[in-house]
Write an enzyme that holds these catalytic residues in place. Structure first.
Site, PDB file in Angstrom:
ATOM      1  N   ILE A 118      -5.214  -5.727   0.964  1.00 46.82           N
ATOM      2  CA  ILE A 118      -4.925  -5.691  -0.467  1.00 46.82           C
ATOM      3  C   ILE A 118      -4.521  -4.276  -0.878  1.00 46.82           C
ATOM      4  O   ILE A 118      -5.003  -3.298  -0.317  1.00 46.82           O
ATOM      5  CB  ILE A 118      -6.154  -6.192  -1.272  1.00 46.82           C
ATOM      6  CG1 ILE A 118      -5.820  -6.365  -2.757  1.00 46.82           C
ATOM      7  CG2 ILE A 118      -7.358  -5.305  -1.065  1.00 46.82           C
ATOM      8  CD1 ILE A 118      -6.909  -7.095  -3.557  1.00 46.82           C
ATOM      9  N   CYS A 119      -3.600  -4.206  -1.821  1.00 46.47           N
ATOM     10  CA  CYS A 119      -3.199  -2.949  -2.441  1.00 46.47           C
ATOM     11  C   CYS A 119      -2.742  -1.922  -1.390  1.00 46.47           C
ATOM     12  O   CYS A 119      -1.839  -2.190  -0.614  1.00 46.47           O
ATOM     13  CB  CYS A 119      -4.354  -2.426  -3.300  1.00 46.47           C
ATOM     14  SG  CYS A 119      -3.915  -1.096  -4.435  1.00 46.47           S
ATOM     15  N   GLY A 120      -3.361  -0.749  -1.335  1.00 48.57           N
ATOM     16  CA  GLY A 120      -2.925   0.312  -0.430  1.00 48.57           C
ATOM     17  C   GLY A 120      -2.974  -0.059   1.030  1.00 48.57           C
ATOM     18  O   GLY A 120      -2.220   0.511   1.838  1.00 48.57           O
TER      19      GLY A 120
END
Length: 223
Positions: A118-120
């Site tokens: 998720i995300c980064g």
């Protein structure tokens, strides 16, 4: 935990949560709490063991200021289909010391194990080519092009909060709830109607969804 103890003769998943400094606490809340507690697991669910893993055994500090002490290091991750690797967002993914866990992610995907990012963490996967040939998402169209110089998966990008492609599940930071749902679904530890009601309740907050969730649970599931 009671759930795991009562499922002693069944298959077991080991869920490795990668922890690193500046970890985005909120992105993990739904999935870790449900997999660790087993509170909504179906009666015949596989056993689940949740472990915090990192590049060393030194404590890490999350974005919210929490201190997390890893249970094990990356080298301890077992490459098997019943291992699960969950990679949260953080501002420190560009540190080369995290390369080892991305290589573990590559190995796990190759044997059919589940990897969630998720995300980064999606940037780290993109930079290593793991998103070049599979449907995936991230923080928005164009984000991976800006943040991952070696990314070549533009034609597989899906502009949704969370995208499940078999055993690879990627999400934007706003997709944590759907991401958790898709990971739980992949592991098969909830009944289908329980998972639907769980997602509906936390997504909408409607009291009728809470009651629907409670009604899906077998009264003797812990017997």
């Amino acid at each position: 935990m009671k759930k795991q103890a009562k499922n002693g003769g069944k298959s077991m998943y080991t869920v490795y949560i990668y922890v690193l400094d500046t970890l985005a606490d909120w992105e993990l809340g739904y999935v870790t709490s449900e997999l660790n507690s087993g509170r909504f697991f179906k009666k015949d669910a596989p056993c689940v063991s949740v472990k915090m893993v990192s590049f060393s055994r030194e404590p890490i500090k999350t974005m919210g200021g929490l201190t997390v002490i890893p249970d094990c290091v990356v080298a301890d991750i077992t490459i098997t289909k019943t291992s699960v690797l969950i990679l949260p967002g953080a501002n420190t993914w560009n540190d080369p010391k995290h390369g080892a866990v991305i290589e573990k992610a590559r190995e796990l995907l190759s044997v059919g194990a589940t990897v969630g990012a998720i995300c980064g963490a999606t940037v780290a996967l993109a930079n290593c080519g793991l998103l070049d040939h599979r449907p995936h998402t991230s923080n928005g169209p164009g984000f991976l092009e800006m943040t991952a110089p070696d990314y070549n998966g533009q034609r597989f990008y899906v502009d949704k909060p969370s995208v499940a492609d078999h055993n690879l599940i990627t999400a934007a930071p706003t997709g944590a709830l759907l991401w958790a749902k898709q990971i739980i679904e992949c592991l098969g530890v909830f009944q289908e109607n329980t998972l639907d009601a769980w997602y509906e309740y936390f997504n909408t907050g409607k009291v009728e969804s809470f009651y629907a969730l409670m009604q899906t649970l077998s009264p003797d599931k812990d017997n």
